[in-house]
Write an enzyme that holds these catalytic residues in place. Structure first.
Site, PDB file in Angstrom:
ATOM      1  N   CYS A 133       0.835  -1.198   0.000  1.00 41.71           N
ATOM      2  CA  CYS A 133       0.000   0.000   0.000  1.00 41.71           C
ATOM      3  C   CYS A 133       0.871   1.250   0.000  1.00 41.71           C
ATOM      4  CB  CYS A 133      -0.906  -0.029   1.233  1.00 41.71           C
ATOM      5  SG  CYS A 133      -1.854   1.474   1.438  1.00 41.71           S
ATOM      6  N   CYS A 136      -0.366   4.103   2.231  1.00 42.22           N
ATOM      7  CA  CYS A 136      -0.141   3.868   3.662  1.00 42.22           C
ATOM      8  C   CYS A 136       1.322   4.094   4.040  1.00 42.22           C
ATOM      9  CB  CYS A 136      -0.484   2.427   4.042  1.00 42.22           C
ATOM     10  SG  CYS A 136      -2.027   1.812   3.372  1.00 42.22           S
ATOM     11  N   ASP A 137       2.255   3.675   3.183  1.00 40.90           N
ATOM     12  CA  ASP A 137       3.650   3.568   3.622  1.00 40.90           C
ATOM     13  C   ASP A 137       4.648   4.458   2.883  1.00 40.90           C
ATOM     14  OD1 ASP A 137       2.863   1.663   5.480  1.00 40.90           O
ATOM     15  OD2 ASP A 137       3.064   0.023   4.045  1.00 40.90           O
TER      16      ASP A 137
END
Ligand code: NAP
Length: 317
Positions: A133, A136-137
């Site tokens: 993701c 997300c990261d």
């Protein structure tokens, strides 16, 4: 025990659109979501191919509004994982970790989940350099190097997104041509921060608490070599986008499927009366938010009609 009109398994775009349509038709509607509303779309930072989404639309922003809309039309939302289903009969039974739910009709919108590379080290370093993701990261890799594995729309789009953070993004693809749509490819080829490692697969991910290297293989020559993290960085990111697999294990043997994808007709009917499927869980040619939402609307309308026929009630959609 209460029997809902329609129970929807999954709170992604297909499930939320189904909820909107069935709630708005005054069906007593339950949406069961195991974790996080939105499914795969919550990992999408830029959503420029959903009709009407022009600027500053992200997966989470669209999903937030879809959840509000389902709520507005009276859907009951419960966070629970469905572990077993009894789909035959006039009342369908869904067993979850938190309880049992009953409904006259069921819409399966359980979606799909990212495929893993399956190489040594991948599992061990997930969350420690390996990610599925970018939204997300990506921020963890500000000014670092990252590698993106895959050559489809997701890999190339996420690689472009990652260039906002990483100083260099290398796409590792097992062939010498991308699968991604031409328009997405063109953006990647025009991006100075993106490089390509063609005909290459990741064979092993190495590290010491965090990723520090990986072994890659040239798919043409069969030769392997190790890629090390830059000495000053000490680590790099590996973002994996190599497709998805359907989340359908609990429906095995209960509805007709092909390779784990549920078979429906064009009106989202499965082979079981009163059971419908919508979104990425279906066998279909285009898995997008717009097609998931459309499937959900059709499934809810058809589920309403099914109940109407069963009970002789008036269904308004
Ligand atoms: P995809 O289109 O199935 O592409 C998967 C990519 O990963 C392919 O390039 C494939 O290589 C590669 N791959 C598969 N297994 C691999 C393995 N074991 N090792 C290394 N590489 C492997 O998947 P996706 O990109 O996740 O997209 C899924 C669906 O969502 C598609 O329908 C896509 O159009 C859609 N999507 C659309 C958008 C958009 O339109 N904005 C964005 C994201 C996703 P090969 O090419 O050699 O098969």
């Amino acid at each position: 025990m209460k029997t809902y009109d329609i129970a929807i398994i999954g709170g992604g775009p297909a499930g939320l659109a189904a909820g909107l349509y069935s709630g708005r038709a005054k069906m007593d509607t339950l949406i069961l979501e195991k974790q996080k509303y939105g499914g795969q779309i919550v990992t999408t930072d830029e959503l420029e191919n959903y009709p009407g989404s022009i600027k500053e639309e992200t997966g989470p922003s669209l999903i937030g509004r879809m959840v509000d809309q389902a709520d507005k039309f009276g859907c009951t939302r419960i966070e629970d994982t469905v572990t077993d289903v009894e789909l035959e009969g006039d009342v369908k039974i869904l067993k979850g970790n938190k309880g049992e739910y009953r409904a006259k009709a069921v819409i399966i919108t359980s979606g799909a989940t990212p495929t893993n590379i399956g190489c040594p080290g991948e599992k061990e370093f997930t969350g420690k350099g390996v990610s599925y993701c970018a939204t997300c990261d990506a921020a963890f890799f500000e000014d670092f190097e990252v590698y993106v594995v895959g050559g489809g729309d997701a890999a190339v789009e996420e690689a472009i997104y990652l260039t906002k953070f990483a100083r260099k993004v290398t796409i590792i693809h097992r062939r010498d041509a991308l699968r991604a749509a031409r328009s997405i490819q063109d953006k990647a080829f025009a991006n100075d921060k993106i490089e390509f490692m063609w005909n290459t697969t990741v064979e092993e991910i190495k590290g010491d608490g965090i990723v520090t290297g990986m072994i890659v293989k040239d798919t043409k020559s069969g030769e392997t070599r190790e890629v090390f993290a830059d000495e000053e960085d000490g680590t790099f990111g590996i973002f994996v986008f190599i497709g998805f697999k359907p989340i359908s294990a609990i429906f095995e043997g209960k509805v007709d499927m092909e390779n784990g994808y549920i078979l429906t007709d064009e009106n989202m009917h499965t082979n079981i009366p009163g059971v419908f499927a919508a979104g990425d869980i279906r066998k279909k040619s285009l898995r997008q938010v717009v097609t998931a939402a459309a499937d959900g609307a059709i499934a809810a309308t058809e589920a309403g009609r099914y109940i109407e026929e069963m009970e002789g009630t008036a269904y308004k959609y």
